[in-house]
Design a protein around this motif. Structure first.
Motif, PDB file in Angstrom:
ATOM      1  N   TRP A  29     -37.273  69.712  81.321  1.00 44.12           N
ATOM      2  CA  TRP A  29     -35.966  69.668  81.967  1.00 44.12           C
ATOM      3  C   TRP A  29     -35.833  70.871  82.886  1.00 44.12           C
ATOM      4  O   TRP A  29     -36.219  71.981  82.522  1.00 44.12           O
ATOM      5  CB  TRP A  29     -34.850  69.706  80.928  1.00 44.12           C
ATOM      6  CG  TRP A  29     -34.687  68.441  80.164  1.00 44.12           C
ATOM      7  CD1 TRP A  29     -35.278  68.124  78.973  1.00 44.12           C
ATOM      8  CD2 TRP A  29     -33.893  67.317  80.527  1.00 44.12           C
ATOM      9  NE1 TRP A  29     -34.890  66.872  78.571  1.00 44.12           N
ATOM     10  CE2 TRP A  29     -34.038  66.347  79.507  1.00 44.12           C
ATOM     11  CE3 TRP A  29     -33.060  67.029  81.615  1.00 44.12           C
ATOM     12  CZ2 TRP A  29     -33.377  65.126  79.538  1.00 44.12           C
ATOM     13  CZ3 TRP A  29     -32.407  65.816  81.650  1.00 44.12           C
ATOM     14  CH2 TRP A  29     -32.567  64.873  80.618  1.00 44.12           C
ATOM     15  N   LYS A  30     -35.249  70.655  84.071  1.00 48.14           N
ATOM     16  CA  LYS A  30     -35.035  71.745  85.024  1.00 48.14           C
ATOM     17  C   LYS A  30     -33.642  71.639  85.621  1.00 48.14           C
ATOM     18  O   LYS A  30     -33.097  70.553  85.766  1.00 48.14           O
ATOM     19  CB  LYS A  30     -36.053  71.680  86.165  1.00 48.14           C
ATOM     20  CG  LYS A  30     -37.465  71.980  85.747  1.00 48.14           C
ATOM     21  CD  LYS A  30     -38.364  72.046  86.957  1.00 48.14           C
ATOM     22  CE  LYS A  30     -39.694  72.635  86.544  1.00 48.14           C
ATOM     23  NZ  LYS A  30     -40.280  73.446  87.572  1.00 48.14           N
ATOM     24  N   LYS A  31     -33.123  72.801  85.971  1.00 46.83           N
ATOM     25  CA  LYS A  31     -31.919  72.889  86.809  1.00 46.83           C
ATOM     26  C   LYS A  31     -32.372  73.658  88.034  1.00 46.83           C
ATOM     27  O   LYS A  31     -32.682  74.846  87.945  1.00 46.83           O
ATOM     28  CB  LYS A  31     -30.779  73.606  86.120  1.00 46.83           C
ATOM     29  CG  LYS A  31     -29.550  73.668  87.030  1.00 46.83           C
ATOM     30  CD  LYS A  31     -28.430  74.456  86.438  1.00 46.83           C
ATOM     31  CE  LYS A  31     -27.274  74.451  87.436  1.00 46.83           C
ATOM     32  NZ  LYS A  31     -26.496  75.660  87.361  1.00 46.83           N
ATOM     33  N   GLY A  32     -32.457  72.977  89.147  1.00 47.08           N
ATOM     34  CA  GLY A  32     -33.053  73.596  90.326  1.00 47.08           C
ATOM     35  C   GLY A  32     -34.488  73.960  89.979  1.00 47.08           C
ATOM     36  O   GLY A  32     -35.202  73.183  89.351  1.00 47.08           O
ATOM     37  N   CYS A  51     -34.766  60.601  76.062  1.00 50.93           N
ATOM     38  CA  CYS A  51     -34.676  62.057  76.230  1.00 50.93           C
ATOM     39  C   CYS A  51     -33.246  62.423  76.601  1.00 50.93           C
ATOM     40  O   CYS A  51     -32.622  61.750  77.423  1.00 50.93           O
ATOM     41  CB  CYS A  51     -35.613  62.514  77.343  1.00 50.93           C
ATOM     42  SG  CYS A  51     -37.296  61.952  77.120  1.00 50.93           S
ATOM     43  N   GLU A  52     -32.758  63.508  75.997  1.00 53.19           N
ATOM     44  CA  GLU A  52     -31.371  63.899  76.237  1.00 53.19           C
ATOM     45  C   GLU A  52     -31.245  65.407  76.379  1.00 53.19           C
ATOM     46  O   GLU A  52     -31.836  66.175  75.625  1.00 53.19           O
ATOM     47  CB  GLU A  52     -30.495  63.419  75.083  1.00 53.19           C
ATOM     48  CG  GLU A  52     -29.025  63.652  75.291  1.00 53.19           C
ATOM     49  CD  GLU A  52     -28.200  63.097  74.151  1.00 53.19           C
ATOM     50  OE1 GLU A  52     -27.731  61.947  74.272  1.00 53.19           O
ATOM     51  OE2 GLU A  52     -28.057  63.800  73.140  1.00 53.19           O
ATOM     52  N   LEU A  67     -33.073  67.857  86.569  1.00 55.16           N
ATOM     53  CA  LEU A  67     -34.296  67.071  86.735  1.00 55.16           C
ATOM     54  C   LEU A  67     -34.987  66.924  85.391  1.00 55.16           C
ATOM     55  O   LEU A  67     -35.090  67.891  84.632  1.00 55.16           O
ATOM     56  CB  LEU A  67     -35.204  67.811  87.716  1.00 55.16           C
ATOM     57  CG  LEU A  67     -36.558  67.230  88.052  1.00 55.16           C
ATOM     58  CD1 LEU A  67     -36.393  66.045  88.982  1.00 55.16           C
ATOM     59  CD2 LEU A  67     -37.402  68.292  88.738  1.00 55.16           C
ATOM     60  N   CYS A  68     -35.449  65.718  85.080  1.00 58.11           N
ATOM     61  CA  CYS A  68     -36.266  65.466  83.901  1.00 58.11           C
ATOM     62  C   CYS A  68     -37.626  65.007  84.411  1.00 58.11           C
ATOM     63  O   CYS A  68     -37.715  64.039  85.163  1.00 58.11           O
ATOM     64  CB  CYS A  68     -35.634  64.396  83.014  1.00 58.11           C
ATOM     65  SG  CYS A  68     -36.571  64.105  81.489  1.00 58.11           S
ATOM     66  N   MET A  69     -38.689  65.734  84.018  1.00 60.45           N
ATOM     67  CA  MET A  69     -40.036  65.443  84.504  1.00 60.45           C
ATOM     68  C   MET A  69     -40.952  65.055  83.354  1.00 60.45           C
ATOM     69  O   MET A  69     -40.936  65.677  82.301  1.00 60.45           O
ATOM     70  CB  MET A  69     -40.622  66.676  85.190  1.00 60.45           C
ATOM     71  CG  MET A  69     -39.873  67.120  86.417  1.00 60.45           C
ATOM     72  SD  MET A  69     -40.512  68.638  87.137  1.00 60.45           S
ATOM     73  CE  MET A  69     -42.218  68.253  87.370  1.00 60.45           C
TER      74      MET A  69
END
Length: 133
Positions: A29-32, A51-52, A67-69
């Motif tokens: 998971w990303k923020k920016g 996924c949460e 973003l979920c990668m």
């Protein structure tokens, strides 16, 4: 299988972003550009292919693109946080304007196009009028 969806929540509340993979696999998971880790306000859960990301006690700083990668696959969505009388992120919009126009300004100096139709269309999904910015 199912991508992230745009979410809007109130400051102080809890927001959940969720996606579903075609099969169970590790995700990031990303923020920016920042990779998110579980912590006091952030929970990262995965049950099989679901996924949460949960963020508790939201602040306006939590607003933004998430973003979920999973390998080369990714899905993203915006989290908007409604404060007392505004929806955030507004700083992100100003940052885009500043980068687009190549001008450095302090946050207290708004771009000259703030009241133009063009700028209103840019922020229309988050703000009903420039008076709210």
């Amino acid at each position: 299988m199912k991508g992230l969806k745009k979410e809007e929540a109130v400051e102080g509340a809890t927001a959940k972003l969720r996606c579903e993979l075609s099969k169970a696999a590790p995700v990031e998971w990303k923020k920016g550009p920042e990779t998110l880790r579980a912590g006091a306000r952030v929970s990262l859960r995965q049950e099989g292919a679901v996924c949460e990301l949960e963020i508790r006690d939201l602040t306006v700083e939590d607003a933004g693109e998430y973003l979920c990668m999973c390998g080369q696959e990714k899905t993203s969505a915006t989290l908007a946080v409604r404060g007392k009388d505004r929806v955030w992120p507004r700083r992100a919009v100003f940052g885009v304007w500043l980068l687009t126009h190549g001008v450095l300004r302090t946050p207290s100096v708004f771009p000259p196009c703030l009241n133009t139709t063009c700028f209103q269309k840019t922020v229309e999904p988050l703000w009903p009028s420039c008076a709210d910015v």
